[in-house]
Design a protein around this motif. Structure first.
Motif, PDB file in Angstrom:
ATOM      1  N   ILE A   1      -2.638  37.447   2.255  1.00 33.56           N
ATOM      2  CA  ILE A   1      -2.807  35.996   2.354  1.00 33.56           C
ATOM      3  C   ILE A   1      -1.474  35.291   2.132  1.00 33.56           C
ATOM      4  N   PHE A   2      -0.724  35.717   1.132  1.00 26.68           N
ATOM      5  CA  PHE A   2       0.589  35.118   0.885  1.00 26.68           C
ATOM      6  C   PHE A   2       1.500  35.304   2.090  1.00 26.68           C
ATOM      7  N   ALA A   3       1.511  36.512   2.658  1.00 27.31           N
ATOM      8  CA  ALA A   3       2.384  36.803   3.793  1.00 27.31           C
ATOM      9  C   ALA A   3       2.036  35.957   5.010  1.00 27.31           C
ATOM     10  N   LEU A   4       0.770  35.661   5.201  1.00 24.27           N
ATOM     11  CA  LEU A   4       0.374  34.857   6.349  1.00 24.27           C
ATOM     12  C   LEU A   4       0.573  33.364   6.115  1.00 24.27           C
ATOM     13  N   VAL A   5       0.448  32.917   4.879  1.00 29.38           N
ATOM     14  CA  VAL A   5       0.555  31.484   4.575  1.00 29.38           C
ATOM     15  C   VAL A   5       2.000  31.047   4.348  1.00 29.38           C
ATOM     16  N   PHE A   6       2.823  31.886   3.721  1.00 33.38           N
ATOM     17  CA  PHE A   6       4.168  31.483   3.315  1.00 33.38           C
ATOM     18  C   PHE A   6       5.053  31.020   4.473  1.00 33.38           C
ATOM     19  N   PRO A   7       5.146  31.729   5.589  1.00 34.09           N
ATOM     20  CA  PRO A   7       6.007  31.229   6.668  1.00 34.09           C
ATOM     21  C   PRO A   7       5.575  29.851   7.187  1.00 34.09           C
ATOM     22  N   TYR A   8       4.281  29.609   7.238  1.00 26.39           N
ATOM     23  CA  TYR A   8       3.799  28.311   7.710  1.00 26.39           C
ATOM     24  C   TYR A   8       4.098  27.190   6.722  1.00 26.39           C
ATOM     25  N   THR A   9       3.936  27.463   5.430  1.00 33.84           N
ATOM     26  CA  THR A   9       4.261  26.427   4.440  1.00 33.84           C
ATOM     27  C   THR A   9       5.756  26.165   4.424  1.00 33.84           C
ATOM     28  N   TYR A  10       6.550  27.197   4.611  1.00 39.75           N
ATOM     29  CA  TYR A  10       8.001  27.046   4.658  1.00 39.75           C
ATOM     30  C   TYR A  10       8.408  26.194   5.858  1.00 39.75           C
ATOM     31  N   ASP A  11       7.880  26.528   7.040  1.00 39.07           N
ATOM     32  CA  ASP A  11       8.189  25.747   8.242  1.00 39.07           C
ATOM     33  C   ASP A  11       7.682  24.314   8.109  1.00 39.07           C
ATOM     34  N   TRP A  12       6.474  24.151   7.590  1.00 37.14           N
ATOM     35  CA  TRP A  12       5.908  22.812   7.405  1.00 37.14           C
ATOM     36  C   TRP A  12       6.761  21.972   6.473  1.00 37.14           C
ATOM     37  N   TYR A  13       7.216  22.555   5.382  1.00 33.81           N
ATOM     38  CA  TYR A  13       7.967  21.798   4.388  1.00 33.81           C
ATOM     39  C   TYR A  13       9.339  21.380   4.911  1.00 33.81           C
ATOM     40  N   LEU A  14       9.961  22.212   5.737  1.00 37.88           N
ATOM     41  CA  LEU A  14      11.310  21.913   6.213  1.00 37.88           C
ATOM     42  C   LEU A  14      11.339  21.213   7.561  1.00 37.88           C
ATOM     43  N   THR A  15      10.194  21.012   8.199  1.00 40.59           N
ATOM     44  CA  THR A  15      10.159  20.354   9.499  1.00 40.59           C
ATOM     45  C   THR A  15      10.634  18.903   9.362  1.00 40.59           C
ATOM     46  N   GLY A  16      11.586  18.544  10.211  1.00 37.57           N
ATOM     47  CA  GLY A  16      12.080  17.172  10.235  1.00 37.57           C
ATOM     48  C   GLY A  16      13.091  16.853   9.147  1.00 37.57           C
ATOM     49  N   ARG A  17      13.524  17.820   8.407  1.00 39.26           N
ATOM     50  CA  ARG A  17      14.494  17.572   7.340  1.00 39.26           C
ATOM     51  C   ARG A  17      15.853  18.103   7.760  1.00 39.26           C
ATOM     52  N   SER A  18      16.875  17.299   7.540  1.00 37.13           N
ATOM     53  CA  SER A  18      18.220  17.731   7.891  1.00 37.13           C
ATOM     54  C   SER A  18      18.941  18.365   6.702  1.00 37.13           C
ATOM     55  N   HIS A  19      18.522  18.030   5.500  1.00 42.27           N
ATOM     56  CA  HIS A  19      19.126  18.648   4.324  1.00 42.27           C
ATOM     57  C   HIS A  19      18.083  18.752   3.209  1.00 42.27           C
ATOM     58  N   PHE A  20      18.342  19.655   2.313  1.00 42.51           N
ATOM     59  CA  PHE A  20      17.433  19.871   1.188  1.00 42.51           C
ATOM     60  C   PHE A  20      18.214  20.536   0.064  1.00 42.51           C
ATOM     61  N   ILE A  21      17.687  20.437  -1.127  1.00 38.74           N
ATOM     62  CA  ILE A  21      18.273  21.103  -2.278  1.00 38.74           C
ATOM     63  C   ILE A  21      17.667  22.506  -2.340  1.00 38.74           C
ATOM     64  N   ASN A  22      18.475  23.481  -2.653  1.00 39.84           N
ATOM     65  CA  ASN A  22      18.006  24.882  -2.641  1.00 39.84           C
ATOM     66  C   ASN A  22      16.772  25.102  -3.505  1.00 39.84           C
ATOM     67  N   ILE A  23      16.682  24.415  -4.611  1.00 39.97           N
ATOM     68  CA  ILE A  23      15.543  24.595  -5.504  1.00 39.97           C
ATOM     69  C   ILE A  23      14.236  24.156  -4.837  1.00 39.97           C
ATOM     70  N   GLU A  24      14.351  23.291  -3.841  1.00 40.13           N
ATOM     71  CA  GLU A  24      13.161  22.814  -3.126  1.00 40.13           C
ATOM     72  C   GLU A  24      12.466  23.933  -2.350  1.00 40.13           C
ATOM     73  N   LEU A  25      13.153  25.011  -2.099  1.00 38.82           N
ATOM     74  CA  LEU A  25      12.551  26.107  -1.346  1.00 38.82           C
ATOM     75  C   LEU A  25      11.443  26.804  -2.139  1.00 38.82           C
ATOM     76  N   PHE A  26      11.382  26.534  -3.437  1.00 34.91           N
ATOM     77  CA  PHE A  26      10.298  27.100  -4.235  1.00 34.91           C
ATOM     78  C   PHE A  26       8.978  26.356  -4.019  1.00 34.91           C
ATOM     79  N   ILE A  27       9.048  25.146  -3.513  1.00 35.77           N
ATOM     80  CA  ILE A  27       7.823  24.361  -3.297  1.00 35.77           C
ATOM     81  C   ILE A  27       6.910  25.037  -2.276  1.00 35.77           C
ATOM     82  N   PRO A  28       7.418  25.424  -1.087  1.00 30.36           N
ATOM     83  CA  PRO A  28       6.511  26.125  -0.169  1.00 30.36           C
ATOM     84  C   PRO A  28       6.029  27.469  -0.721  1.00 30.36           C
ATOM     85  N   ALA A  29       6.846  28.116  -1.535  1.00 30.18           N
ATOM     86  CA  ALA A  29       6.405  29.381  -2.148  1.00 30.18           C
ATOM     87  C   ALA A  29       5.247  29.126  -3.100  1.00 30.18           C
TER      88      ALA A  29
END
Length: 176
Positions: free
Chosen positions: A123-151
């Motif tokens: 379930i994690f393997a199937l959901v994680f790529p989609y949450t990652y793509d969803w969270y970063l869609t339309g964003r030009s920059h982000f703080i590295n720590i923000e990558l834990f949010i989709p995780a």
């Protein structure tokens, strides 16, 4: 004359150690009343205390190994899950490979509850790529720590499935 402790006596000694009520003199007297000589009682108690300490150390080492295996499996799963997103792979073959890797990581990471580990990692393997793509869609920059949010978002359904299976399928098991 007795030369061995019964399982009940061994359990009582171990329980008194756990309750911090163990005293050597008390147990020697108790065993002497049960028919042991003083020297035999002392030797048997010392042997049982050593065996109990050995069991505690072995259990602690096993728990540490299990925790290390779980941590390694989680890191491997995150890396493999993100690899497809980073490389832009969207084929069904990649999904199949991802599910196989998730199943292996879930099995080897949670050997004491393999079915729960496998299901939650898939379930994690199937959901994680989609949450990652969803969270970063339309964003030009982000703080590295923000990558834990989709995780964290992807961990939520995986954790729910793990604990549901752990408490239902493995309800008679010792640790969760």
């Amino acid at each position: 004359m007795n030369n061995t402790l019964s399982q009940e006596q061994k359990d009582e000694i171990r329980q008194s150690i756990l309750n911090s009520s163990f005293t050597m003199d008390k147990w020697v007297m108790k065993l002497m009343l049960a028919g042991f000589t003083e020297a035999t009682a002392k030797n048997l108690i010392i042997a049982e205390v050593k065996e109990f300490k050995k069991d505690v150390v072995e259990k602690t080492l096993q728990q540490k190994k299990d925790h290390e295996a779980q941590s390694a499996a989680c890191v491997i799963m995150m890396i493999v899950s993100l690899l497809g997103s980073f490389l832009g792979v969207e084929s069904r073959m990649w999904t199949f490979v991802l599910i196989c890797v998730a199943a292996l990581c879930g099995y080897f990471g949670f050997k004491n509850k393999p079915f729960a580990g496998i299901a939650s990692f898939i379930i994690f393997a199937l959901v994680f790529p989609y949450t990652y793509d969803w969270y970063l869609t339309g964003r030009s920059h982000f703080i590295n720590i923000e990558l834990f949010i989709p995780a964290l978002i992807a961990v939520a359904p995986a954790a729910v499935v793990y604990f549901l299976l752990a408490f239902t399928v493995y309800r008679n098991s010792e640790d969760y």
